[in-house]
Each structure stands twice: as C-alpha cells, then as structure tokens.
Scaffold this motif. Structure first.
Motif, PDB file in Angstrom:
ATOM      1  N   GLU A 161       0.810  -1.219   0.000  1.00  0.00           N
ATOM      2  CA  GLU A 161       0.000   0.000   0.000  1.00  0.00           C
ATOM      3  C   GLU A 161       0.841   1.266   0.000  1.00  0.00           C
ATOM      4  N   ASP A 162       2.097   1.163   0.426  1.00  0.00           N
ATOM      5  CA  ASP A 162       2.923   2.364   0.526  1.00  0.00           C
ATOM      6  C   ASP A 162       3.656   2.694  -0.777  1.00  0.00           C
ATOM      7  N   LEU A 163       3.466   1.894  -1.818  1.00  0.00           N
ATOM      8  CA  LEU A 163       4.122   2.166  -3.092  1.00  0.00           C
ATOM      9  C   LEU A 163       3.122   2.738  -4.095  1.00  0.00           C
ATOM     10  N   PRO A 164       3.521   3.813  -4.805  1.00  0.00           N
ATOM     11  CA  PRO A 164       2.629   4.343  -5.834  1.00  0.00           C
ATOM     12  C   PRO A 164       2.555   3.396  -7.030  1.00  0.00           C
ATOM     13  N   ARG A 165       1.464   3.504  -7.788  1.00  0.00           N
ATOM     14  CA  ARG A 165       1.327   2.691  -8.988  1.00  0.00           C
ATOM     15  C   ARG A 165       1.743   3.505 -10.210  1.00  0.00           C
ATOM     16  N   VAL A 166       2.219   2.800 -11.212  1.00  0.00           N
ATOM     17  CA  VAL A 166       2.568   3.416 -12.490  1.00  0.00           C
ATOM     18  C   VAL A 166       1.662   2.821 -13.550  1.00  0.00           C
ATOM     19  N   ARG A 167       0.975   3.707 -14.276  1.00  0.00           N
ATOM     20  CA  ARG A 167       0.100   3.261 -15.351  1.00  0.00           C
ATOM     21  C   ARG A 167       0.626   3.837 -16.664  1.00  0.00           C
ATOM     22  N   VAL A 168       0.929   2.965 -17.593  1.00  0.00           N
ATOM     23  CA  VAL A 168       1.441   3.385 -18.897  1.00  0.00           C
ATOM     24  C   VAL A 168       0.302   3.335 -19.900  1.00  0.00           C
ATOM     25  N   VAL A 169       0.037   4.486 -20.513  1.00  0.00           N
ATOM     26  CA  VAL A 169      -1.007   4.554 -21.532  1.00  0.00           C
ATOM     27  C   VAL A 169      -0.422   4.048 -22.849  1.00  0.00           C
ATOM     28  N   GLY A 170      -1.111   3.104 -23.474  1.00  0.00           N
ATOM     29  CA  GLY A 170      -0.586   2.518 -24.698  1.00  0.00           C
ATOM     30  C   GLY A 170       0.335   1.350 -24.379  1.00  0.00           C
ATOM     31  N   ALA A 171       1.133   0.984 -25.355  1.00  0.00           N
ATOM     32  CA  ALA A 171       2.033  -0.164 -25.185  1.00  0.00           C
ATOM     33  C   ALA A 171       3.182   0.208 -24.248  1.00  0.00           C
ATOM     34  N   PRO A 172       3.361  -0.543 -23.159  1.00  0.00           N
ATOM     35  CA  PRO A 172       4.461  -0.230 -22.245  1.00  0.00           C
ATOM     36  C   PRO A 172       5.811  -0.502 -22.894  1.00  0.00           C
ATOM     37  N   ASP A 173       6.783   0.335 -22.595  1.00  0.00           N
ATOM     38  CA  ASP A 173       8.136   0.111 -23.109  1.00  0.00           C
ATOM     39  C   ASP A 173       9.152   0.487 -22.037  1.00  0.00           C
ATOM     40  N   ASN A 174      10.380   0.047 -22.246  1.00  0.00           N
ATOM     41  CA  ASN A 174      11.420   0.238 -21.238  1.00  0.00           C
ATOM     42  C   ASN A 174      11.711   1.707 -20.978  1.00  0.00           C
ATOM     43  N   GLU A 175      11.668   2.520 -22.009  1.00  0.00           N
ATOM     44  CA  GLU A 175      11.958   3.944 -21.818  1.00  0.00           C
ATOM     45  C   GLU A 175      10.912   4.603 -20.926  1.00  0.00           C
ATOM     46  N   ALA A 176       9.651   4.247 -21.147  1.00  0.00           N
ATOM     47  CA  ALA A 176       8.591   4.796 -20.300  1.00  0.00           C
ATOM     48  C   ALA A 176       8.769   4.369 -18.848  1.00  0.00           C
ATOM     49  N   PHE A 177       9.146   3.110 -18.633  1.00  0.00           N
ATOM     50  CA  PHE A 177       9.377   2.629 -17.274  1.00  0.00           C
ATOM     51  C   PHE A 177      10.540   3.379 -16.623  1.00  0.00           C
ATOM     52  N   ARG A 178      11.614   3.599 -17.399  1.00  0.00           N
ATOM     53  CA  ARG A 178      12.771   4.313 -16.836  1.00  0.00           C
ATOM     54  C   ARG A 178      12.392   5.742 -16.441  1.00  0.00           C
ATOM     55  N   GLU A 179      11.607   6.412 -17.283  1.00  0.00           N
ATOM     56  CA  GLU A 179      11.194   7.778 -16.965  1.00  0.00           C
ATOM     57  C   GLU A 179      10.322   7.810 -15.715  1.00  0.00           C
ATOM     58  N   ALA A 180       9.379   6.881 -15.634  1.00  0.00           N
ATOM     59  CA  ALA A 180       8.510   6.824 -14.454  1.00  0.00           C
ATOM     60  C   ALA A 180       9.315   6.533 -13.194  1.00  0.00           C
ATOM     61  N   ALA A 181      10.264   5.625 -13.296  1.00  0.00           N
ATOM     62  CA  ALA A 181      11.099   5.290 -12.133  1.00  0.00           C
ATOM     63  C   ALA A 181      11.928   6.483 -11.694  1.00  0.00           C
ATOM     64  N   ALA A 182      12.440   7.264 -12.651  1.00  0.00           N
ATOM     65  CA  ALA A 182      13.226   8.450 -12.308  1.00  0.00           C
ATOM     66  C   ALA A 182      12.369   9.460 -11.559  1.00  0.00           C
TER      67      ALA A 182
END
Length: 251
Positions: free
Chosen positions: A157-178
């Motif tokens: 519960e203490d971790l935020p969620r990441v929702r990627v609109v469209g097809a998820p890709d590694n670059e989007a994950f890296r940006e969200a993680a940053a």
C-alpha cells in the motif's frame, strides 16, 4: 709393528688414501646430481599440486552458498549459477557465474567468490521496488532503474502505482522510475499513481485526487522541491511543475 690383542688394526696409509678418494668422488657426483634431483622433486610436487587444484575433485566444489536474498530462494540462485558439484574450485569462472545469476529478473547485481577448500559464495543484490506497475493483467514491482521484476497478488500500500497509456516500453518505465525515485518520502506517500502517456507527458495523481502535471523526468529533483512547497502554500486541484521555474496552479 706389534698388534695388541683386542684392538682393531688401523688401515694402512694407502687404504686410507683410497677411501678418501672414493668419498671425494661420491661427493663430487652428488654435488652434480643433487640440483637435478631437487629440481625433479620440485617439479613433481608442483605438478601434483597443480593436478590437485586444477583437475581433481580433492578441491572440488561441494557447496554453493547464497547470501543477500529475500525475494529469491537459495535454490533459484543455485540453479541460475549452474556450478556443477565436483568442479575444481580453481576452475570456476566467477564472472560467468555472476552473469548467469544476474539474468534473474529480481537480481540487480551479483558477486561471486571462492571459499576454500570447497565452496562458492554468491552474494546477491536484489532489486527494491519503488513503484508498482499496472500492466492490466498483472501487478509488477519496478525498481529505481525502471526494471520490472517481481509479481504482486496484493501490492504494498505504501508504493505508488505506475500506469502506462498505450504499449508499455522500457523507456517509459525508466522515466517513471526516475520521477518516483526523486520524490521525498513524505511526498511519495501522497502519490496514488503515476500516469505515463509519453516520456514527456507524465502526471501524478495524489491520494486526495489532486493532479500534478510533471512533464518529462528531467529536473525531477527540482520539480519535487517546487511541488512540496506549492502543496503547502496553495490549495488547488491541479499543479503544473513541468517547468519548475514557472509553476502553475489551477482549480
């Protein structure tokens, strides 16, 4: 010369000379052969030692110890390491073993060392989730490098969620993680989820339904500092920190 009863006769001078000559000959020959014999014995010992270390099972691997795991079991790491029992310990390719262990999604890094006389020790650094990625069919943990790894039945519960609109890709994950990694603990606790439309269109949905327009992951630490100050200074429904030097609030 009169020989006294009970006493052995002393050798004649000629006999003594002959014996001294024989001793000198043996000493000379031994002096010539001794270095060779020593070298042969040393070579034999070295060859035997090399065989014991490099080829025999006398110093072979008897166990693989695993340290630093919580997500993974020791058995999973051993299977990935692929070290055959009985392999001469000196011949184990430590770098190759580490690379094999690092193919496990949960492993951020691994180091491997020998523990003489019979063990290989694998020290594992596991990934730590900074957010939960909603992939529609599954919830996965994502670390600070944007790598998606472990699965959750019930996400923390203490971790935020990441929702990627469209097809998820590694670059989007890296940006969200940053973005998530740049948030101070108190601010991260207010984030319900992160929406990633593109790498330049990232937004935060706070738990109280306020929205933060973030933009790209660039200058994330500066954006986090500006947002923290804005949340305390102004009541609004929408905060835009995409240009941290010119923040905008509305609603």
């Amino acid at each position: 010369m009169v020989r006294l009863p009970g006493r052995s006769a002393e050798p004649e001078p000629g006999e003594r000379t002959r014996k001294r000559f024989v001793r000198r000959q043996w000493a000379r020959r031994w002096g010539l052969w001794r270095p060779l014999l020593v070298a042969v014995l040393a070579a034999a010992l070295l060859a035997t030692g090399a065989w014991v270390v490099w080829s025999s099972e006398v110093l072979g691997v008897d166990r693989v110890s695993v340290e630093g795991t919580e997500l993974l079991s020791a058995a999973q790491v051993r299977a990935a390491a692929g070290v055959e029992p009985g392999t001469p310990l000196a011949r184990v390719d430590l770098d190759r073993v580490a690379r094999r262990v690092e193919t496990l999604a949960e492993v951020r890094g691994a180091s491997v060392r020998r523990a003489w006389p019979d063990a290989v020790v694998v020290d594992v650094e596991e990934r730590v989730a900074v957010a939960v990625v909603d992939l529609g069919t599954s919830l996965r943990g994502m670390d600070r490098d944007g790598v998606v790894f472990t699965r959750y039945e019930r996400p923390p519960e203490d971790l935020p969620r990441v929702r990627v609109v469209g097809a998820p890709d590694n670059e989007a994950f890296r940006e969200a993680a940053a973005v998530v990694s740049s948030l101070p603990t108190d601010l991260a606790a207010q984030v319900h989820h992160v929406d990633v439309e593109t790498v330049d269109r990232i937004s935060l949905a706070l738990r109280d339904e306020r929205v933060v327009v973030w933009g790209s992951a660039e200058q994330s630490e500066e954006k986090a500092a500006v947002l923290g100050a804005l949340l305390q200074a102004r009541e609004a429904k929408r905060y835009d920190v995409s240009v941290p030097g010119q923040p905008v609030t509305s609603g």
